[in-house]
Design a protein around this motif. Structure first.
Motif: not given
Ligand SMILES: [Zn+2]
Length: 351
Positions: A231-237, A281-283, A286-288, A330-332
């Protein structure tokens, strides 16, 4: 009187063109001790103005020097040395003209610096949005295909997951994808053995999501944790984060090239020059935002919205124990992120 015999104090000979297209007349340019320039011919003053009001052309080789008067009159001479002597001798006059110039130069420098800062602060985000908006679907597909192919060639091995497990994970993946604006056709799940990249999951901009066997092993029997990561990855897309990140890295020149030219080949150049999508790397923002997307999507799918927080905790534990690489360096995973996810999940449950 020949030119050679004229000393600096006697001025410089040349031709004076009075304003209004009057034919040029042989004339002499003089500068008084008070810094007033005077053009005279046969003793009669033709034009007169303070030295500071004159526009004197720079010395360029043997090109004739031009001294423009404010009323439009123009004095022209081949005697470059004479002009330099005249100006040099009139030190205060030269200094006065420099003083007139410097504030303008300083202002110009300040304006250029402000413009540069302005471009980075305001223009880049706008250019990034324009580039994302006009990117044809073929571009993310091209980027993603290239990335997956190079990872397959260099790092990945075919998955060793049992068919049964793959089916269960794919079912969960599809249940989430179905609820997104892109829909189930907008995503493809790829199983791989991660090799040197270890436990990992990442999305490519065309909707390809890669899950490594190592991440599945890390999750143990807790599939919901993996769904939370999906779900997190779908958010990035959905947020087109990868494309934005790439375009940001392209800089102003790259963006202008992308927008103004052939976006297809431009994007390829950017991809080749950059470290590639897999290492992008995402900002933090973007991660939040992808974490929030995970909480919301999991909730809508009837799954545990806080599942990804459990995954963060597992990662932190393993990092402490084995110095294992992050699910993406990149997304710790941090305690802060886990707590924020749990807070959001509680908020949703209270609604
Ligand atoms: Zn991420």
């Amino acid at each position: 009187m020949s030119k050679a015999s004229i000393s600096a104090s006697e001025g410089v000979y040349g031709v004076f063109h009075a304003a209004g297209g009057v034919p040029g007349a042989r004339a002499r340019l003089l500068i008084s001790a008070a810094g007033v320039a005077r053009v005279e011919t046969g003793g009669a003053p033709f034009a007169q103005a303070p030295l500071t009001d004159l526009d004197i052309s720079d010395r360029i080789g043997s090109v004739a020097r031009r001294v423009a008067f404010p009323d439009g009159g123009l004095f022209e001479t081949d005697d470059n040395d004479g002009v330099d002597r005249l100006l040099g001798r009139k030190g205060p006059g030269l200094v006065a003209s420099l003083e007139r110039f410097h504030p303008r130069l300083a202002l110009l420098v300040v304006l250029v610096l402000l413009l540069g800062a302005g471009i980075y602060r305001y223009a880049v985000p706008v250019l990034v949005e324009v580039a994302v908006a006009i990117t044809p679907p073929a571009v993310p597909e091209l980027m993603s295909k290239g990335t997956l192919e190079s990872l397959d060639a260099a790092v990945f091995e075919p998955t060793a997951l049992e068919k049964e497990r793959q089916r269960a994970l794919l079912e969960g993946f599809n249940a989430l994808a179905r609820l997104t604006p892109r829909g189930i056709d907008g995503y493809v799940l790829h199983f791989r053995r991660g090799g040197s990249i270890g436990p990992n999951a990442f999305a490519l901009p065309d909707g390809a999501v890669v899950l490594t066997d190592e991440l599945v092993e890390l999750a143990g029997k807790d599939d919901e944790m993996i769904f939370g990561v999906f779900a997190h990855e779908l958010g990035h897309v959905e947020h087109e984060d990868a494309l934005r990140r790439l375009y940001r890295a392209a800089g102003v020149a790259g963006l202008i090239m992308l927008i103004g030219g052939d976006i297809g080949s431009g994007a390829e150049d950017v991809l080749v020059q950059g470290a590639g999508l897999a290492t992008l790397s995402y900002s933090r923002g973007q991660e939040a935002s992808a974490d929030r997307y995970s909480v919301d999507l999991m909730h809508r799918a009837g799954k545990d919205p806080a599942a990804i927080a459990r995954f963060f905790r597992v990662l932190m534990e393993k990092l402490d124990d084995k110095g294992m690489s992050d699910f993406f360096s990149t997304h710790p995973a941090t305690e802060g992120r886990a707590q924020e996810v749990e807070r959001l999940a509680k908020e949703l449950a209270a609604r």
